[in-house]
Design an enzyme around this catalytic site. Structure first.
Site, short mmCIF file in Angstrom:
data_model
loop_
_atom_site.label_atom_id
_atom_site.label_comp_id
_atom_site.label_asym_id
_atom_site.label_seq_id
_atom_site.Cartn_x
_atom_site.Cartn_y
_atom_site.Cartn_z
CE LYS A 69 -3.29 5.55 1.36
NZ LYS A 69 -4.05 5.06 0.20
CG ASN A 70 -2.08 1.73 0.32
OD1 ASN A 70 -3.07 2.45 0.51
ND2 ASN A 70 -1.09 2.09 -0.48
CB CYS A 85 -4.84 9.76 -5.98
SG CYS A 85 -4.67 10.36 -4.30
NE ARG A 109 -5.57 4.48 -9.09
CZ ARG A 109 -5.46 4.76 -7.79
NH1 ARG A 109 -5.79 5.96 -7.34
NH2 ARG A 109 -5.05 3.84 -6.93
CG ASP A 150 2.11 4.58 -3.48
OD1 ASP A 150 1.44 5.13 -4.36
OD2 ASP A 150 1.75 3.55 -2.89
NE ARG A 200 -7.90 9.85 -0.61
CZ ARG A 200 -8.13 9.35 -1.79
NH1 ARG A 200 -8.10 10.14 -2.84
NH2 ARG A 200 -8.38 8.09 -1.93
C1 EPZ Z 1 -2.66 0.38 -4.85
O1 EPZ Z 1 -3.54 0.99 -5.79
C2 EPZ Z 1 -2.40 1.42 -3.80
N1 EPZ Z 1 -3.67 1.79 -3.18
C3 EPZ Z 1 -1.73 2.63 -4.42
O2 EPZ Z 1 -1.40 3.54 -3.39
C4 EPZ Z 1 -0.43 2.18 -5.10
O3 EPZ Z 1 0.12 3.28 -5.77
C5 EPZ Z 1 -0.74 1.07 -6.10
O4 EPZ Z 1 -1.44 -0.01 -5.43
C6 EPZ Z 1 0.50 0.49 -6.75
O5 EPZ Z 1 1.36 -0.03 -5.77
C7 EPZ Z 1 -4.19 1.03 -2.22
O6 EPZ Z 1 -3.65 0.00 -1.84
C8 EPZ Z 1 -5.45 1.49 -1.58
P1 EPZ Z 1 -3.06 -1.41 -8.91
P2 EPZ Z 1 -4.32 0.10 -6.85
O7 EPZ Z 1 -4.36 -2.09 -9.03
O8 EPZ Z 1 -4.78 -1.13 -6.19
C9 EPZ Z 1 -3.75 -1.17 -13.65
C10 EPZ Z 1 -1.43 5.62 -2.27
O9 EPZ Z 1 -1.00 6.76 -2.52
N2 EPZ Z 1 -5.01 -1.91 -13.39
O10 EPZ Z 1 -1.85 -2.23 -8.63
O11 EPZ Z 1 -5.29 0.97 -7.52
C11 EPZ Z 1 -3.92 0.31 -13.28
O12 EPZ Z 1 -4.44 1.04 -14.32
C12 EPZ Z 1 -2.10 4.81 -3.36
O13 EPZ Z 1 -1.36 5.11 -1.15
C13 EPZ Z 1 -5.76 -2.35 -14.45
O14 EPZ Z 1 -5.43 -2.18 -15.61
O15 EPZ Z 1 -3.11 -0.25 -7.83
C14 EPZ Z 1 -2.52 0.73 -12.94
O16 EPZ Z 1 -1.84 1.13 -14.10
C15 EPZ Z 1 -2.18 5.54 -4.65
N3 EPZ Z 1 -6.94 -2.98 -14.17
C16 EPZ Z 1 -1.87 -0.54 -12.42
O17 EPZ Z 1 -2.74 -1.61 -12.79
C17 EPZ Z 1 -7.38 -3.19 -12.91
O18 EPZ Z 1 -8.45 -3.78 -12.73
C18 EPZ Z 1 -1.65 -0.52 -10.93
O19 EPZ Z 1 -2.88 -0.56 -10.23
C19 EPZ Z 1 -6.59 -2.74 -11.84
C20 EPZ Z 1 -5.39 -2.09 -12.10
#
Ligand code: EPZ
Length: 427
Positions: free
Chosen positions: A18-19, A112, A117, A302, A394
């Site tokens: 998915k990701n 989610c 986020r 995850d 999802r």
């Molecule tokens: C991706 O989410 C995945 N989603 C998530 O999977 C996964 O849990 C996550 O990466 C971590 O591995 C998809 O790929 C679609 P991040 P993402 O940006 O991109 C902070 C699932 O269940 N952050 O690495 O949203 C944020 O607050 C989903 O499949 C900022 O501060 O993850 C968080 O604490 C859920 N500013 C951390 O980084 C930003 O601009 C991780 O977020 C972006 C992120």
């Protein structure tokens, strides 16, 4: 309805990740020719992506198991609010809209509810590449009148989503972009390989320093990597229920942290050839002590709820510390309804294994937490009813069928809708 207490035995094949496919679908908008994404799973988020692509004038159609897009025409400049709110991945469309159409009207993405986020890293990165972004309430008015240009970007945190947004932007930008502190998750590498298949030049794939030379992209055929989180869902369920499962299309490398933990818990795990994995378990797991989630290659956030579900009936204690999201363990209260002994204090989930769980009425509140409820229900005695299944859809095309192939008894039931008419009220 999940009828628990049976061992899991059999063979399942992992679907496309998915990701991976979500950012790849957005990146496909940059191509000047047909793009075919092979083995595209029928996930709720993929369906949302197809609606979003259609809204932007680049519809995707399903042919057999694949998705076919014909990008290259005019690009819309607005993503309707409900599509932005439907998933986090809607933000991936900002970069291609700016690159192709130079304007984008969007709202903040949904997804989610795992805690805060923000998307500041996405927006700041695009801003240094030439985008002007003005926020008005939750509306974002974005423009790149002179197009996007290459530059040097340092991410303060290796955000998966921000790295992907910037990779997509860089592939279409004029000149060279260097991204420091990039996320190294396999799905980021998969997006890079898709862009390379479309003609992009990218170096440093799989490392935290990416170098991208922007330019025109052509179409391609691409098969995304298998879903490592689905694989971990099956591994955790089989570990806790007992049995023997063969996972096809599940290479060991990205599953290594989970494989090591489940081995410590008493399971036998072996690789078969390059891509298949066998897990054997007698269902009597041992608690695994203290663990933390982290960015790749550490134990994935995850997978935290999935492992937690497996450890509820282990002998001994397990403590999971979540380091990425502030609200990862929303499923803990639901576990307690099944007789689990645990204590959740924000990012720390402490589990004291109990001999058995009992079936209960449960509510999924997010995707992986929902899958974790299915795992717990499979290990429990008796029947559990899980609502909120849309969250699970999802990320899992058909979780009842996935586990059904392994002998589990899960049925989807349509509960009667309580309408005004059925309640006997005239309106
Ligand atoms: C991706 O989410 C995945 N989603 C998530 O999977 C996964 O849990 C996550 O990466 C971590 O591995 C998809 O790929 C679609 P991040 P993402 O940006 O991109 C902070 C699932 O269940 N952050 O690495 O949203 C944020 O607050 C989903 O499949 C900022 O501060 O993850 C968080 O604490 C859920 N500013 C951390 O980084 C930003 O601009 C991780 O977020 C972006 C992120």
């Amino acid at each position: 309805m999940v009828c628990g207490g049976r061992p899991l035995i059999g063979e399942v094949e992992m679907p496309a990740a998915k990701n991976s496919i979500l950012p790849i679908l957005a990146a496909a908008m940059l191509a000047q020719g047909a793009v075919r994404i092979r083995r595209a799973p029928r996930l709720r988020d993929v369906e949302t992506s197809m609606q979003l692509l259609a809204a932007l004038g680049c519809p995707a159609v399903r042919i057999d198991g694949d998705l076919l897009l014909a990008p290259g025409g005019p690009v819309g400049d607005t993503v309707p609010r409900p599509l932005m709110a439907a998933m986090r991945s809607s933000i991936y469309y900002l970069a291609p809209m700016l690159a192709r159409g130079k304007r984008a009207h969007i709202t903040f993405p949904g997804g989610c509810r795992l805690g805060e986020r923000p998307i500041d890293l996405h927006l700041k990165g695009l801003a240094v590449m030439g985008a002007r972004i003005v926020a008005d309430g939750d509306h974002l008015d974005c423009a790149a009148p002179d197009g996007l240009h290459g530059t040097e970007i340092h991410l303060r945190f290796p955000s998966v989503g921000a790295t992907e947004t910037l990779l997509i932007a860089a592939a279409a930008a004029a000149g060279q972009t260097r991204i420091f502190g990039a996320a190294r998750e396999p799905e980021v590498g998969d997006l890079a390989h898709f862009l390379i298949a479309c003609g992009a030049r990218i170096e440093g794939v799989g490392t935290d320093r990416l170098q991208v030379w922007g330019g025109a992209l052509h179409g391609c055929e691409y098969t995304p990597i298998p879903d490592r989180i689905t694989a971990q869902t099956v591994l955790c369920a089989a570990a806790a229920c007992g049995g023997q499962v063969l996972l096809r299309r599940a290479p060991l490398a990205p599953l290594q942290p989970m494989a090591e933990i489940l081995t410590r818990a008493g399971c036998g795990i072996r690789q078969l050839g390059e891509n298949d994995l066998v897990l054997e378990s007698d269902g009597r797991l041992l608690g695994v002590g203290s663990l933390s989630t982290g960015v790749y290659p550490a134990f994935a956030t995850d997978a935290g709820p999935l492992l937690a579900a497996a450890m509820l009936t282990a002998r001994g204690d397990t403590a999971l510390r979540e380091t990425i999201f502030s609200n990862r363990f929303g499923c803990a209260a639901q576990f307690a309804r099944m007789g689990a002994e645990l204590d959740c204090d924000g990012r720390l989930l402490q589990i004291h294994g109990v001999p058995k769980l009992h079936g209960a009425a449960l509510t999924a509140q997010d995707l992986r937490g929902g899958a974790a409820l299915v795992i717990a229900a499979l290990t429990a005695e008796g029947e559990s009813r899980i609502t909120g299944v849309d969250y699970i859809r999802r990320g899992y095309e058909d979780i009842a069928r996935l586990f059904g192939q392994l002998g589990a008894k899960i049925t989807e039931v349509c509960l009667p809708v309580h309408t005004a008419a059925s309640a006997g009220v005239s309106v």
